[in-house]
Motif scaffolding. Structure first.
Motif, PDB file in Angstrom:
ATOM      1  N   THR A   1      18.154  -0.697   7.621  1.00 16.70           N
ATOM      2  CA  THR A   1      18.623  -0.991   6.264  1.00 16.70           C
ATOM      3  C   THR A   1      19.994  -0.341   6.082  1.00 16.70           C
ATOM      4  O   THR A   1      20.201   0.794   6.496  1.00 16.70           O
ATOM      5  CB  THR A   1      17.659  -0.421   5.207  1.00 16.70           C
ATOM      6  OG1 THR A   1      16.406  -1.093   5.307  1.00 16.70           O
ATOM      7  CG2 THR A   1      18.212  -0.608   3.804  1.00 16.70           C
TER       8      THR A   1
ATOM      9  N   ILE B   1      13.935 -10.862   5.274  1.00 19.96           N
ATOM     10  CA  ILE B   1      13.741 -10.674   3.834  1.00 19.96           C
ATOM     11  C   ILE B   1      12.288 -10.307   3.518  1.00 19.96           C
ATOM     12  O   ILE B   1      12.021  -9.295   2.857  1.00 19.96           O
ATOM     13  CB  ILE B   1      14.170 -11.939   3.066  1.00 19.96           C
ATOM     14  CG1 ILE B   1      15.688 -12.127   3.194  1.00 19.96           C
ATOM     15  CG2 ILE B   1      13.765 -11.846   1.594  1.00 19.96           C
ATOM     16  CD1 ILE B   1      16.215 -13.404   2.566  1.00 19.96           C
TER      17      ILE B   1
ATOM     18  N   LYS C   1      11.015  -6.822   4.581  1.00 16.93           N
ATOM     19  CA  LYS C   1      11.414  -5.681   3.752  1.00 16.93           C
ATOM     20  C   LYS C   1      10.803  -5.755   2.352  1.00 16.93           C
ATOM     21  O   LYS C   1      10.453  -4.720   1.766  1.00 16.93           O
ATOM     22  CB  LYS C   1      12.942  -5.624   3.651  1.00 16.93           C
ATOM     23  CG  LYS C   1      13.640  -5.296   4.961  1.00 16.93           C
ATOM     24  CD  LYS C   1      13.334  -3.884   5.441  1.00 16.93           C
ATOM     25  CE  LYS C   1      14.139  -3.537   6.675  1.00 16.93           C
ATOM     26  NZ  LYS C   1      13.891  -2.166   7.160  1.00 16.93           N
ATOM     27  N   VAL C   2      10.689  -6.961   1.813  1.00 12.42           N
ATOM     28  CA  VAL C   2      10.130  -7.106   0.460  1.00 12.42           C
ATOM     29  C   VAL C   2       8.704  -6.563   0.396  1.00 12.42           C
ATOM     30  O   VAL C   2       8.297  -5.955  -0.602  1.00 12.42           O
ATOM     31  CB  VAL C   2      10.179  -8.583   0.013  1.00 12.42           C
ATOM     32  CG1 VAL C   2       9.361  -8.792  -1.258  1.00 12.42           C
ATOM     33  CG2 VAL C   2      11.622  -9.000  -0.227  1.00 12.42           C
TER      34      VAL C   2
ATOM     35  N   VAL D   1      13.302  -5.288  -2.391  1.00 13.36           N
ATOM     36  CA  VAL D   1      14.613  -5.937  -2.360  1.00 13.36           C
ATOM     37  C   VAL D   1      15.698  -4.946  -1.931  1.00 13.36           C
ATOM     38  O   VAL D   1      16.624  -5.294  -1.192  1.00 13.36           O
ATOM     39  CB  VAL D   1      14.948  -6.551  -3.738  1.00 13.36           C
ATOM     40  CG1 VAL D   1      16.407  -6.980  -3.805  1.00 13.36           C
ATOM     41  CG2 VAL D   1      14.031  -7.735  -4.018  1.00 13.36           C
TER      42      VAL D   1
ATOM     43  N   ILE E   1      16.517  -4.757   1.795  1.00 14.47           N
ATOM     44  CA  ILE E   1      16.885  -5.980   2.516  1.00 14.47           C
ATOM     45  C   ILE E   1      18.193  -5.900   3.305  1.00 14.47           C
ATOM     46  O   ILE E   1      18.242  -6.334   4.454  1.00 14.47           O
ATOM     47  CB  ILE E   1      16.940  -7.183   1.546  1.00 14.47           C
ATOM     48  CG1 ILE E   1      15.519  -7.590   1.130  1.00 14.47           C
ATOM     49  CG2 ILE E   1      17.656  -8.367   2.167  1.00 14.47           C
ATOM     50  CD1 ILE E   1      15.485  -8.682   0.088  1.00 14.47           C
TER      51      ILE E   1
ATOM     52  N   THR F   1      21.563 -11.404   4.649  1.00 18.36           N
ATOM     53  CA  THR F   1      20.850 -10.291   4.004  1.00 18.36           C
ATOM     54  C   THR F   1      21.821  -9.358   3.289  1.00 18.36           C
ATOM     55  O   THR F   1      21.482  -8.786   2.253  1.00 18.36           O
ATOM     56  CB  THR F   1      20.035  -9.486   5.028  1.00 18.36           C
ATOM     57  OG1 THR F   1      20.885  -9.007   6.081  1.00 18.36           O
ATOM     58  CG2 THR F   1      18.930 -10.330   5.620  1.00 18.36           C
TER      59      THR F   1
ATOM     60  N   ALA G   1      21.444  -9.417  -1.044  1.00 18.90           N
ATOM     61  CA  ALA G   1      20.771  -8.229  -1.575  1.00 18.90           C
ATOM     62  C   ALA G   1      21.343  -7.718  -2.902  1.00 18.90           C
ATOM     63  O   ALA G   1      20.560  -7.415  -3.817  1.00 18.90           O
ATOM     64  CB  ALA G   1      20.770  -7.113  -0.533  1.00 18.90           C
TER      65      ALA G   1
END
Length: 447
Positions: A179, A364, A367-368, A387, A390, A424, A428
């Motif tokens: 991230t 996506i 990570k969500v 979020v 992301i 991404t 984001a």
């Protein structure tokens, strides 16, 4: 200053010092115009200014105007409009153009790295060590799920659906894990959610994500080179990262009074900011030399100073420095983004586009879902936490760069990873603002 610029890189020995300086100055003009125009337009549409800085970078970069291009993006001196300006107006000789371009690009790259170091130092200052420790377990869970789920889903999907060999699939899966703490933290700060409970979980998880990402990168890089995992290196990274971050926390509890006393004993200009930057750069250096990241050292330094009585004053003094250097980082990220890989009219892009769609979905969703593992917090915004994890940003590009250099990734898979990073990174910021909306955030109550 001119001798310093002349010595940047071996290629600079053939470059004219004055031309390198002129190129850097013109590049900074481009950077600041792109960041301000993009930031203001983004803000006018109710979007985070950092998104405008990224888009501004794309406009002036390799994808459009070629005002700010870099050799590592595949650009040459003939692609640089700034070099053309120097040839037309400043008498830059054709023989020295390539060396001047490479030296100027290296200086801007160094300034961009300084920009993200200052950004993470500023974020560390704005964060709260007690608050981060209170959400520590939650952040660890979010980080671990955010690494395991996209890595496993990405690797398995590439092997089973697309028939990608194991090592390239593992490399691409690893690129899904990290991230970008720089992008996420900047957005959280801009929308006033950095010190919310959600914001602290995101920042804590992103820091842990970065460490885990480095360990994963070490594993897959070993696989790419020898087909085997260097267990000793992995153990070293785990121990060094734990000791480094733990040591910074301990240091914060014993260092604050000494730092305040030192700053009050100094009588010349910069009595507060200069010692603070010295300490931040030392920790950044240590983070780099033990094969972690310089930005982790900068963040740790900011957390240390958060414990001092001078935090508010230090925040105020570091802000103008951040205003000068941080835009260089975000515009450079955008400028290096080649949107040409998204063009389906080019036959070689089509396979990469199909794989990219899969990677983007995994990136996506992987990570969500991290927000779902947060427990014991009834009113917390789990959607916003997911979020916030992301964007891959520059971290994902590091994975792609290492994979390309090792020869493991095919052109299609490399293009797919780059597309995943681009999408991404850009979706984001608006999604994060949408996720928070007008709902009140849950503030962490420090003791």
């Amino acid at each position: 200053m001119l001798p310093i610029l002349a010595s940047v890189g071996e290629t600079a020995t053939k470059a004219e010092s004055a031309m390198v300086l002129a190129g850097v100055l013109l590049s900074l003009v481009v950077v600041y115009l792109a960041s301000k125009i993009g930031g203001e337009l983004s803000n006018a549409f109710g979007l985070p200014p950092v998104l405008g800085e990224l888009v501004g970078g794309v406009v002036v970069g390799i994808s459009a105007l070629h005002l700010l291009v870099f050799p590592e993006s595949g650009a040459t001196s003939s692609d640089s409009f700034i070099m053309s300006i120097l040839q037309a107006t400043a008498g830059l000789s054709p023989d020295a153009t390539t060396a001047t371009f490479e030296a100027q690009s290296e200086v801007i790259s160094v300034l961009a790295e300084l920009g993200v170091i200052i950004l993470l130092f500023e974020i560390g200052l704005e964060s709260n060590l007690k608050q981060l420790m209170e959400v520590g377990i939650q952040a660890i869970l979010v980080a671990c799920v955010g690494v395991v789920v996209p890595f496993a889903a990405g690797t398995a999907g590439l092997m089973l659906i697309f028939g990608v060999p194991a090592i390239p699939a593992i490399f691409a899966g690893a690129a899904l894990t990290a991230t970008s703490i720089g992008i996420t933290s900047k957005v959280l700060s801009e929308i006033g959610r950095l010190n919310s409970q959600e914001g602290q979980i995101i920042i804590g998880a992103a820091v842990i994500d970065d460490v885990l990402g480095i360990i994963v990168l070490a594993v897959v890089a070993s696989l790419a080179k020898t087909g085997e995992v260097d267990v000793n290196n992995v153990i070293y990274l785990i121990i060094s990262s734990t000791v480094f971050l733990g040591g910074a926390i301990v240091l914060g509890k014993v260092f604050n009074k000494s730092f305040v006393a030192l700053s009050e004993s100094l009588k010349t200009r910069g009595e507060l900011i200069i010692p603070a930057l010295i300490f931040a750069f030392i920790l950044s250096y240590i983070g780099a030399v033990i094969h972690l990241e310089a930005i982790l050292g900068a963040f740790a330094a900011g957390l240390v100073f958060d414990e001092t009585d001078k935090r508010k004053e230090l925040e105020k003094q570091v802000r103008p420095i951040a205003d000068m250097l941080v835009p260089v980082f975000f515009v450079a990220v955008g400028a290096r983004t080649d949107l040409g890989v998204l063009n389906p009219a080019i036959p070689s892009n089509r396979e990469g586009l199909i794989i990219a769609v899969f990677l983007i979905v995994v990136a996506i969703l992987g990570k969500v879902v991290t927000g779902a593992v947060v427990f014991g917090k009834e009113k917390i915004n789990r959607w916003a936490i997911g979020v916030g994890m992301i964007p891959r940003g520059e971290v994902g590009l590091v994975f792609a760069g290492v994979g390309t250099a090792s020869g493991v990734l095919s052109d299609a898979l490399n293009a797919a990873i780059i597309m995943m990073v681009i999408l991404t990174t850009f979706v984001a910021p608006p999604l994060l603002r949408l996720a928070f909306g007008d709902a009140p955030s849950v503030e962490v109550k420090a003791d």
